[in-house]
Design a protein around this motif. Structure first.
Motif, PDB file in Angstrom:
ATOM      1  N   MET A  43      41.132   6.083  48.709  1.00  0.00           N
ATOM      2  CA  MET A  43      42.439   6.560  49.103  1.00  0.00           C
ATOM      3  C   MET A  43      42.366   7.026  50.559  1.00  0.00           C
ATOM      4  O   MET A  43      41.527   7.835  50.904  1.00  0.00           O
ATOM      5  N   THR A  44      43.254   6.501  51.388  1.00  0.00           N
ATOM      6  CA  THR A  44      43.291   6.881  52.788  1.00  0.00           C
ATOM      7  C   THR A  44      44.487   7.785  53.023  1.00  0.00           C
ATOM      8  O   THR A  44      45.623   7.384  52.799  1.00  0.00           O
ATOM      9  N   ILE A  45      44.203   9.019  53.459  1.00  0.00           N
ATOM     10  CA  ILE A  45      45.278   9.995  53.666  1.00  0.00           C
ATOM     11  C   ILE A  45      45.087  10.665  55.023  1.00  0.00           C
ATOM     12  O   ILE A  45      44.093  11.353  55.238  1.00  0.00           O
ATOM     13  N   PRO A  46      46.055  10.485  55.940  1.00  0.00           N
ATOM     14  CA  PRO A  46      45.953  11.171  57.233  1.00  0.00           C
ATOM     15  C   PRO A  46      46.280  12.654  57.089  1.00  0.00           C
ATOM     16  O   PRO A  46      46.921  13.068  56.119  1.00  0.00           O
ATOM     17  N   ASP A  47      45.857  13.450  58.041  1.00  0.00           N
ATOM     18  CA  ASP A  47      46.147  14.882  58.035  1.00  0.00           C
ATOM     19  C   ASP A  47      47.528  15.098  58.638  1.00  0.00           C
ATOM     20  O   ASP A  47      47.732  14.933  59.828  1.00  0.00           O
ATOM     21  N   LEU A  48      48.485  15.450  57.792  1.00  0.00           N
ATOM     22  CA  LEU A  48      49.867  15.671  58.233  1.00  0.00           C
ATOM     23  C   LEU A  48      50.299  17.117  58.017  1.00  0.00           C
ATOM     24  O   LEU A  48      51.485  17.387  57.863  1.00  0.00           O
ATOM     25  N   ARG A  49      49.337  18.043  58.001  1.00  0.00           N
ATOM     26  CA  ARG A  49      49.679  19.447  57.724  1.00  0.00           C
ATOM     27  C   ARG A  49      50.681  20.025  58.714  1.00  0.00           C
ATOM     28  O   ARG A  49      51.408  20.940  58.382  1.00  0.00           O
ATOM     29  N   HIS A  50      50.730  19.462  59.935  1.00  0.00           N
ATOM     30  CA  HIS A  50      51.688  19.953  60.920  1.00  0.00           C
ATOM     31  C   HIS A  50      53.136  19.667  60.504  1.00  0.00           C
ATOM     32  O   HIS A  50      54.066  20.262  61.028  1.00  0.00           O
ATOM     33  N   LEU A  51      53.350  18.780  59.529  1.00  0.00           N
ATOM     34  CA  LEU A  51      54.687  18.470  59.020  1.00  0.00           C
ATOM     35  C   LEU A  51      55.023  19.245  57.752  1.00  0.00           C
ATOM     36  O   LEU A  51      56.082  19.054  57.186  1.00  0.00           O
ATOM     37  N   GLY A  52      54.133  20.127  57.309  1.00  0.00           N
ATOM     38  CA  GLY A  52      54.312  20.830  56.045  1.00  0.00           C
ATOM     39  C   GLY A  52      55.179  22.067  56.108  1.00  0.00           C
ATOM     40  O   GLY A  52      55.292  22.791  55.127  1.00  0.00           O
ATOM     41  N   SER A  59      51.938  15.039  49.204  1.00  0.00           N
ATOM     42  CA  SER A  59      51.585  16.451  49.030  1.00  0.00           C
ATOM     43  C   SER A  59      50.157  16.719  49.496  1.00  0.00           C
ATOM     44  O   SER A  59      49.877  17.750  50.105  1.00  0.00           O
ATOM     45  N   LYS A  60      49.244  15.773  49.241  1.00  0.00           N
ATOM     46  CA  LYS A  60      47.862  15.940  49.716  1.00  0.00           C
ATOM     47  C   LYS A  60      47.798  15.910  51.234  1.00  0.00           C
ATOM     48  O   LYS A  60      47.089  16.697  51.853  1.00  0.00           O
ATOM     49  N   ALA A  61      48.526  14.978  51.844  1.00  0.00           N
ATOM     50  CA  ALA A  61      48.498  14.843  53.304  1.00  0.00           C
ATOM     51  C   ALA A  61      49.116  16.051  53.995  1.00  0.00           C
ATOM     52  O   ALA A  61      48.658  16.477  55.052  1.00  0.00           O
ATOM     53  N   LEU A  62      50.166  16.623  53.392  1.00  0.00           N
ATOM     54  CA  LEU A  62      50.866  17.762  53.992  1.00  0.00           C
ATOM     55  C   LEU A  62      50.201  19.091  53.661  1.00  0.00           C
ATOM     56  O   LEU A  62      50.476  20.098  54.311  1.00  0.00           O
ATOM     57  N   GLY A  63      49.379  19.108  52.620  1.00  0.00           N
ATOM     58  CA  GLY A  63      48.743  20.350  52.199  1.00  0.00           C
ATOM     59  C   GLY A  63      49.706  21.294  51.502  1.00  0.00           C
ATOM     60  O   GLY A  63      49.585  22.508  51.609  1.00  0.00           O
ATOM     61  N   VAL A  64      50.686  20.717  50.792  1.00  0.00           N
ATOM     62  CA  VAL A  64      51.667  21.525  50.051  1.00  0.00           C
ATOM     63  C   VAL A  64      51.667  21.071  48.594  1.00  0.00           C
ATOM     64  O   VAL A  64      51.312  19.930  48.295  1.00  0.00           O
ATOM     65  N   PRO A  65      52.081  21.944  47.681  1.00  0.00           N
ATOM     66  CA  PRO A  65      52.175  21.530  46.276  1.00  0.00           C
ATOM     67  C   PRO A  65      53.262  20.460  46.084  1.00  0.00           C
ATOM     68  O   PRO A  65      54.238  20.409  46.841  1.00  0.00           O
ATOM     69  N   LYS A  66      53.101  19.625  45.062  1.00  0.00           N
ATOM     70  CA  LYS A  66      54.080  18.578  44.778  1.00  0.00           C
ATOM     71  C   LYS A  66      55.465  19.157  44.518  1.00  0.00           C
ATOM     72  O   LYS A  66      56.460  18.536  44.857  1.00  0.00           O
ATOM     73  N   SER A  67      55.516  20.357  43.962  1.00  0.00           N
ATOM     74  CA  SER A  67      56.801  20.983  43.640  1.00  0.00           C
ATOM     75  C   SER A  67      57.605  21.354  44.880  1.00  0.00           C
ATOM     76  O   SER A  67      58.802  21.620  44.783  1.00  0.00           O
ATOM     77  N   ARG A  68      56.960  21.369  46.050  1.00  0.00           N
ATOM     78  CA  ARG A  68      57.670  21.702  47.294  1.00  0.00           C
ATOM     79  C   ARG A  68      58.227  20.478  48.007  1.00  0.00           C
ATOM     80  O   ARG A  68      58.795  20.595  49.085  1.00  0.00           O
TER      81      ARG A  68
END
Length: 86
Positions: free
Chosen positions: A1-10, A59-68
Motif C-alpha cells: 500500500m502506497t500512502i503519501p503523508d498528507l497530514r498538512h491537509l488534516g 484517513s491513514k494519509a491525513l492522520g485522522v480517524p475515519k469518522s472525521r
C-alpha cells in the motif's frame, strides 16, 4: 500500500477533491503533478465498498480517524469531494 503523508491537509474544514479508480491492482494514493490527488483501490464499486476503501486510505494519509471524513459529493462517481470534520 502506497500512502503519501498528507497530514498538512488534516485540519478541520479542509475539503479534498480526488479521483478514484476502483478494481486497481493495489491500494494506493498518488499525488500527481499540479496537486491532483488520485486514489486506487482494489475493491469493486458496489454497495459503497470502494468508498469505504478510499476513506480508509485517506484517513491513514491525513492522520485522522475515519469518522472525521465526510463524503460530500460523488457517492457513485469517480470524482469525489471529502471534508475533514472537527
Amino acid at each position: 500500500m502506497t500512502i503519501p503523508d498528507l497530514r498538512h491537509l488534516g485540519a478541520p474544514g479542509t475539503e479534498i477533491t480526488l479521483r478514484v479508480t476502483p478494481k486497481a491492482s493495489r491500494n494506493m494514493l498518488k499525488l500527481e503533478e499540479g496537486g491532483a490527488l488520485r486514489a486506487y483501490v482494489t475493491t469493486v464499486p458496489e454497495g459503497g465498498k470502494a468508498n469505504a476503501a478510499v476513506v480508509k486510505l485517506l484517513s491513514k494519509a491525513l492522520g485522522v480517524p475515519k469518522s472525521r471524513l465526510a463524503l460530500l459529493r460523488g457517492h457513485s462517481a469517480r470524482d469525489k469531494l471529502f471534508r475533514v470534520l472537527e
